[in-house]
Every structure is written in C-alpha cells, then in structure tokens.
Write a protein that holds these residues in place. Sequence first.
Motif, PDB file in Angstrom:
ATOM      1  N   PRO A   7       0.854  -1.186   0.000  1.00 29.34           N
ATOM      2  CA  PRO A   7       0.000   0.000   0.000  1.00 29.34           C
ATOM      3  C   PRO A   7       0.896   1.243   0.000  1.00 29.34           C
ATOM      4  N   ILE A   8       0.415   2.329  -0.564  1.00 27.10           N
ATOM      5  CA  ILE A   8       1.236   3.539  -0.738  1.00 27.10           C
ATOM      6  C   ILE A   8       1.876   3.994   0.580  1.00 27.10           C
ATOM      7  N   LYS A   9       1.110   4.037   1.659  1.00 29.93           N
ATOM      8  CA  LYS A   9       1.678   4.493   2.944  1.00 29.93           C
ATOM      9  C   LYS A   9       2.839   3.603   3.377  1.00 29.93           C
ATOM     10  N   GLN A  10       2.665   2.289   3.238  1.00 31.53           N
ATOM     11  CA  GLN A  10       3.735   1.356   3.615  1.00 31.53           C
ATOM     12  C   GLN A  10       4.916   1.476   2.660  1.00 31.53           C
ATOM     13  N   LEU A  11       4.631   1.710   1.401  1.00 29.55           N
ATOM     14  CA  LEU A  11       5.686   1.905   0.409  1.00 29.55           C
ATOM     15  C   LEU A  11       6.563   3.091   0.799  1.00 29.55           C
ATOM     16  N   LEU A  12       5.939   4.185   1.184  1.00 28.92           N
ATOM     17  CA  LEU A  12       6.693   5.384   1.586  1.00 28.92           C
ATOM     18  C   LEU A  12       7.537   5.119   2.828  1.00 28.92           C
TER      19      LEU A  12
END
Length: 165
Positions: A7-12
């Motif tokens: 997910p984008i938040k985890q990716l960041l």
Amino acid sequence: MTRTSLPIKQLLVTLAETPERIAEFTDGLTQTQLHTPPGPEEWSANEVLAHLRSCADVWGDCIAKILAEHRPTIRAVDPRTWIKSTDYPKQKFQSSLQVYAKQRAELLVILETLAQKDWSRRATVVGAGAALERTVESYAQRLARHERPHLKQIKRIANTMRGSQ
C-alpha cells in the motif's frame, strides 16, 4: 511468481527506512571493513550501496520524468550499466550513504505530496525488448522490492565483518 504491491503508505515508510537501516547495520564498521567483500565473488557493503545508488538514480529519474511530462517515452537504462559511468564503488561509504539518504529524502518529498491519481501517471519504456508501460507507482514499488534483499545482504556483510574483528 506474483509480486505483491505495498500500500502507498507502507511503500513510503519502506523507502524512507532503507538509508536508516543501512546506517544502523553498518554503524561502527571501519572504512576497510565497509570496502572489503566478506568472501570471494561477493560484494562489499560499499559495492552494495553503490548498486543501490545506481538503481535509485535510474528509477528515480524515471519517476521524475513521468511526473514532469505527459506520458513520456523513456529509454531503458540498466542500473548495472549506469554504475559504470559513476565513481560510486570508489567513494567512501559514509559520504556515499549521506548522498543516497539525501537523494531518498528528496524523492520522498515528491512522492509524499502526490495526489492518488499521480501514482498512476504512465510512461512507455523502450530499448529493452518490447515497449513496456510503467507508472510512478511501479517504479517506486520496484525500488522498495529491490532494496529488501540488499538490506539483508548488507546486514549479513556487516555481521560477517564484525565477526572478523
């Protein structure tokens, strides 16, 4: 093999942690240890970092181009080829890590401010076989996926070097 996207938040978070974890794993090692391969046919911690910087250069530039232009066509560049045009493998580890961390922080400033739709912005990548479609998200995912095994590699190298003290 199916690749699972973060997910984008985890990716960041994953992208942000990479330089920090490299610093943590290598803390206290000497310049000699950081530049010494743990065995024959193996990379030193510095060589792994040089490789990660090369990938960050190439794939980060692709992200920037996709965000700067509408559906650009990008010529594929292999990070293993790109590294030959740099002096990354010869640089001192700590200064190289600082540059890598700064580059990553700059990329995160851009990525953290993207609207959801901007993650889907596309480019056509040519020059490595059939033309491919890539997105901002696919390049960011690629960076994160690629760095995971190299983080384990750096940790293993550092532990080997500490055992050889």
